[in-house]
Design an enzyme around this catalytic site. Structure first.
Site, short mmCIF file in Angstrom:
data_model
loop_
_atom_site.label_atom_id
_atom_site.label_comp_id
_atom_site.label_asym_id
_atom_site.label_seq_id
_atom_site.Cartn_x
_atom_site.Cartn_y
_atom_site.Cartn_z
N GLU A 156 0.81 -1.22 0.00
CA GLU A 156 0.00 0.00 0.00
C GLU A 156 0.85 1.27 0.00
O GLU A 156 0.82 2.05 0.94
CB GLU A 156 -0.97 -0.04 1.18
CG GLU A 156 -1.91 -1.21 1.01
CD GLU A 156 -3.05 -1.27 2.01
OE1 GLU A 156 -2.79 -1.14 3.21
OE2 GLU A 156 -4.19 -1.46 1.58
N GLU A 187 -4.12 -10.68 0.09
CA GLU A 187 -4.88 -10.58 1.34
C GLU A 187 -6.33 -10.90 1.01
O GLU A 187 -6.89 -10.36 0.06
CB GLU A 187 -4.80 -9.18 1.96
CG GLU A 187 -3.42 -8.79 2.41
CD GLU A 187 -3.34 -7.38 2.99
OE1 GLU A 187 -4.37 -6.85 3.47
OE2 GLU A 187 -2.24 -6.80 2.95
C1 GAL Z 1 -4.91 -4.08 4.07
C2 GAL Z 1 -3.51 -3.83 4.54
C3 GAL Z 1 -3.20 -4.55 5.81
C4 GAL Z 1 -4.30 -4.37 6.80
C5 GAL Z 1 -5.57 -4.88 6.22
C6 GAL Z 1 -6.73 -4.69 7.14
O1 GAL Z 1 -5.34 -3.03 3.30
O2 GAL Z 1 -2.59 -4.19 3.57
O3 GAL Z 1 -2.01 -4.05 6.32
O4 GAL Z 1 -4.45 -3.02 7.06
O5 GAL Z 1 -5.87 -4.17 5.06
O6 GAL Z 1 -6.58 -5.27 8.35
#
Ligand code: GAL
Length: 957
Positions: free
Chosen positions: A418, A488
């Site tokens: 990010e 993620e």
């Molecule tokens: C993503 C980010 C993570 C964490 C997650 C939410 O956007 O890369 O670091 O913030 O969301 O828990």
């Protein structure tokens, strides 16, 4: 009038990575060269600003006798019982004005001092370096009064040449650490801000002609079964691998037959790099990573990541992890079928990567880079698109790659997280591709994939992943030719994540999709004397993001949450299904590399959930992708009217380094004889006696129709219940405001439903109670009829629910809530799922006979919320009652109400009362992942629609 200007501590706000440090090189834990750990107790002085104190403390002879002490490695804010400040949690907001590269005047600065002697064994010849494995966020270092330099890059190593400064005794090492620096702009990861020297400090003797940097290239040719080894080394020497009869000069290639390394078969060969001054142990894994035919292939095969994002976390020590904790993480991952880790969002302690090599996990090693806070200003001034910062970015890339390049487990380098897009990232990718063409480059933030070898996204919906799998997503020409991963997904905040089985089916249906990484591994709760585990806001931070920091598959104390158990089942490497005819078991090998010879299979029938004897099931050693039908080894027992089913378990046949023989890797179940319908339980006639009505074993309040007791057990209720303490996934993230069910539920008033009694009718064969259940201020309601019958012993309740009005939202739950005396309701036994399960988190619902105390039925989510439901329950016994359901139901029991659960902020707010509240649910709303991602899929909505369900109650005594 005169002004005194504040002395500027220029290096703190300098965008450069620092000065004085040696070039980065390969990291190794030990060699035959002497080393001295400088971990331990250090003198410590905290100042409020970067320039509050001069540097005289670094001089020899300085008396720090009145300073405090801290433990290194450690974060000072987690030591000293609050005397040294507190942690701050923000997700992406910078906790200081965005004015790069400037940082606040209030800049907590910790002076650290350590006096040490060299051991008697320390050689007189050669030289020495001082290594810092991690300091947050900026440090300036002196040895014996001489300044060595200063550095940034918190989770990266920095070494300084110190040979000529060392004395046999009384060496004074002084380190000034600033919490905020220009580097903080590059370290805006979603986690606690925790200053300090949080990784090891080591003095390393460097003999004359010691090994310098070296790069182990160990590839595998799957067409020949041969590996090729070449170790490039700054200092010439020899490389030996006794197990392969290899003894070659550095820089020379040798090709021999080898067993390859993979996450499933992590074969490592012990070797040694020997220069004339040093012997360095090597652990060599042969594997080749390529992008071929649009797929990530290792050793010729496409792989499927079943991964997790891992931050480093310990509830008392923060990111200062010891080896035992790191090993615990790896063992837990392996035992739960995970095969991959993304080291979100920085290179971990290097020992963790040694463990990944040893036990077998694919690794995406991510650089210590995130500038997420710039999104608040549409990425204006983003350091990754500003050439002034590029040297710092390249320094970070080099420190990661050089440190970690000799780990076979690492298959991807990740540029960071990010950070938007920009030339700095491109420069990093170009440098990495040039330095290590044998691995691939990952970065999620650039959907055009300019710099990357994989199309990576986070939290894409099932529908979008499906489109991507089909190649219908469009995008740049380059992107269309790349494989896809979800770096993620499945946001494991609180109860959940839901819907991961549905993702897995999509991942497995399309070659282009090569798996994903659940967000995230562990809840970053901070152990707290009053609150149990603290989260954002608990330290009085002026900006914070609450419990968004508690979103892991394991609790802060590393107990697996139901989310991890679910994930283990969803990604199990063996599929066990019943065939259509019911006479056989279909077993499929879902590994990428391993055959099934390391497993043994156990078969058993269960009658009414109770396992009968186990049989061995002879499953052939299927190769990856193969499947076979195996005949059931025994005929089904006569259940005599009870339900009969079978369970097959795939168990480790031998001890492995990560689990012992008998460890369950996968399982499957099937019902072969369904249970009989519940008895009608009718015939008895309700009898009115003053203010009581009796019916069979039960007594009711004649005025309200409420059940008061059953067979001598006092009962409060039951009555209709639709409320659950919203989960983090129900509440949803603030930026998602269209379908945040938890918010809409509260707006509608589902947490304050009123029950209007319309009538109690004591008929010939039934007691009927009619009500309307509805919230104030709204016209929607649930017309609810309770119809009670009995045969004299059993008491049957049929509940009919008819929604009225325009229900625009699904219900949180639909069922009954009743109270039982806590004094006599200590535990429960049931036939249903063993662990917590909800409609879209029930893959791991193993249906057997279980028992648990009321306390064990609670899942301790750090922020209290709905939890603990058991699914597919046929019957439950607790508090002297047996309750059977038709159809199967969801059961939960807790020593507080849903309203108390909802109001609590920490587990310590919950105090058991004198009633155990039992929920018998006909339905539950799905869980989804909307705390950061998509909500539950529509098929898991609990729609308000006409519904009927029954329970049969009886006394167990
Ligand atoms: C993503 C980010 C993570 C964490 C997650 C939410 O956007 O890369 O670091 O913030 O969301 O828990």
């Amino acid at each position: 009038m005169s002004f005194r200007t504040t002395p500027t501590v220029t290096y703190v706000e300098d965008v450069s990575p620092g000065s004085g440090a040696l070039p980065p090189r390969a990291w190794y834990a030990t060699s035959d060269a002497e080393s001295l750990s400088l971990n331990g107790s250090w003198r410590f002085r905290l100042s409020a600003t970067a320039d509050a104190e001069d540097d005289s403390f670094a001089a020899q002879g300085y008396d720090a006798g009145d300073w405090a002490e801290v433990t290194v490695p450690g974060h000072w804010v987690l030591q000293g019982d609050g005397a040294f400040g507190s942690p701050i949690y923000t997700n992406h907001l910078y906790p200081f004005p965005v004015d790069p590269p400037h940082v606040p005047t209030e800049n907590p600065t910790g002076d650290h001092l350590r006096v040490f002697d060299l051991p008697d064994t320390w050689p007189a010849d050669g030289t020495a370096v001082l290594r810092f494995d991690g300091v947050e966020s900026c440090a300036r270092v002196w040895l014996n009064g001489t300044e060595l330099g200063e550095f940034k890059g918190s989770r990266l190593p920095h070494e300084f040449a110190v040979g000529e400064l060392l004395k046999p005794a009384g060496n004074v090492l002084a380190v000034r650490v600033h919490q905020w620096s220009a580097g903080s702009y590059l370290e805006d990861q979603d986690q606690w801000w925790l200053p300090g020297i949080f990784r090891d400090v080591t003095l390393l003797h460097r003999p004359t002609d010691a090994a310098g940097d070296f790069f182990v290239h160990a590839s595998y040719d799957h067409t020949t079964g041969e590996g090729t080894l070449r170790v490039d080394s700054d200092v010439d020497g020899r490389v030996s691998v006794p197990g392969l009869d290899i003894d070659v000069a550095t820089g020379e290639s040798v090709t021999v037959a080898v067993e390859p390394w993979s996450a499933e078969t992590p074969k490592l060969y012990d070797g040694e790099l020997v220069t004339s001054g040093e012997r360095v142990p090597l652990r060599i894994g042969f594997r080749t990573v390529v992008l071929e035919d649009g797929l990530i292939k290792v050793n010729g095969r496409a792989i499927l990541f079943k991964g997790v994002n891992r931050h480093e976390w310990h509830p008392e020590r923060g990111r200062a992890l010891d080896l035992t904790t790191m090993r615990e993480d790896v063992l837990l991952m392996k035992r739960h079928n995970l095969n991959a880790v993304r080291t979100s969002h920085y290179p971990p302690h290097p020992a963790f990567l040694d463990l990944c090599d040893e036990y077998g996990l694919w690794v995406i090693d991510e650089c210590d880079l995130e500038t997420h806070g710039f999104t608040e200003q549409a990425w204006r001034d983003n350091p990754v698109d500003d050439d002034r910062w590029t040297p710092a970015l390249l320094d970070r890339a080099a420190r990661m790659v050089e440190r970690d390049k000799n780990h076979p487990s690492i298959v991807f380098w990740s540029l960071g997280n990010e950070a938007g897009t920009g030339r700095g990232l491109t420069a990093m990718a170009e440098w990495i591709h040039g330095r290590d063409p044998e691995r691939l480059v990952h970065y999620e933030g650039d959907w055009d994939c300019r710099d990357t070898d994989v199309y990576s996204r986070m939290y894409a919906s099932h529908a979008e992943v499906e489109r991507i799998g089909q190649g219908l997503d469009g995008g740049t020409h380059k992107r269309r030719g790349l494989p896809f991963i979800q770096c993620e997904y499945g946001h494991a905040m609180g109860n959940g994540p839901g819907g991961i089985a549905d993702y897995q089916w999509i991942f497995e249906a399309h070659d282009r999709i090569q798996g994903g990484f659940i967000w995230e591994w562990i809840d970053h709760g901070v152990k707290h004397p009053e609150l149990g585990y603290a989260y954002g806001g608990d330290f009085g931070e002026e900006l914070h993001d609450g419990n968004f920091v508690c979103d892991g598959l394991i609790f802060p104390d590393r107990t697996p949450s139901p989310g991890l158990v679910e994930y283990k089942k969803v990604i199990e490497p063996v599929r066990i299904e019943g065939d259509a005819a019911g006479g056989a078991v279909r077993v499929t090998n879902a590994y990428d590399f391993a055959d099934l010879s390391h497993l043994e299979f156990e078969f058993s029938y269960q009658v009414d959930g109770f396992p009968t004897g186990a049989h061995k099931l002879a499953v052939p050693p299927l190769a990856p992708g193969e499947s076979a039908e195996v005949k059931l080894p025994a005929a089904a027992p006569d259940g005599k009217g009870e339900e009969v089913g079978w369970t097959v378990r795939a168990l480790l046949a031998e001890d492995t380094p990560w689990a012992g023989r008998g460890h369950e890797v996968a399982w499957g179940q099937r019902t072969v004889v369904p249970r009989e319908p519940l008895p009608a339980a009718k015939g008895a006639r309700p009898a009115v006696d003053g203010d009581r009505i009796s019916l069979g074993p039960a007594a009711f309040d004649a005025r309200t129709g409420a059940l008061l007791s059953l067979g001598g057990v006092d009962v409060n209720g039951p009555r209709l219940d639709v409320w659950r303490a919203p989960t983090d996934n129900d509440e949803g993230a603030s930026w998602q405001d269209d379908t945040r069910w938890g918010v809409l539920w509260r707006q509608l008033g589902l947490h304050r439903m009123r029950h209007r009694l319309e009538g109690v009718e004591s008929g010939d064969d039934a007691l009927t109670v009619r009500t309307r259940v509805a919230p104030a201020a709204r016209d929607v309601g649930l017309r609810t009829e309770y119809r009670w019958t009995s045969d004299g012993t059993l008491l049957r309740l049929t509940v009919s629910v008819t929604p009225e009005g325009d229900w625009k939202v699904p219900l949180p739950r639909l069922g009954l809530r009743l109270g039982l005396p806590a004094a006599t309701t200590g535990s429960a036994a049931w036939f249903g799922s063993g662990g917590e399960a909800y409609p879209d988190t029930r893959a791991a619902a193993k249906l057997l006979l279980w028992d648990a105390s009321i306390e064990e039925l609670q899942t301790p989510y750090v922020r209290p919320q709905e939890n603990g439901a058991r699914s597919d329950v046929r019957w439950v016994e607790l508090g002297g009652l047996r309750i059977e359901g038709e159809p199967e139901f969801w059961f939960s029991a807790r020593p507080w109400t849903s309203e108390q659960l909802d109001a609590a902020r920490h587990l310590t707010d919950l105090v058991p009362g004198d009633t155990v509240w039992v929920n018998l649910d006909h339905g539950q709303q799905g869980i989804g992942s909307q705390s950061c991602g998509p909500g539950p899929l529509p098929q898991y909505f609990l729609k308000a629609e006409p519904t009927e369900f029954s329970f049969v109650f009886s006394a167990t005594e």
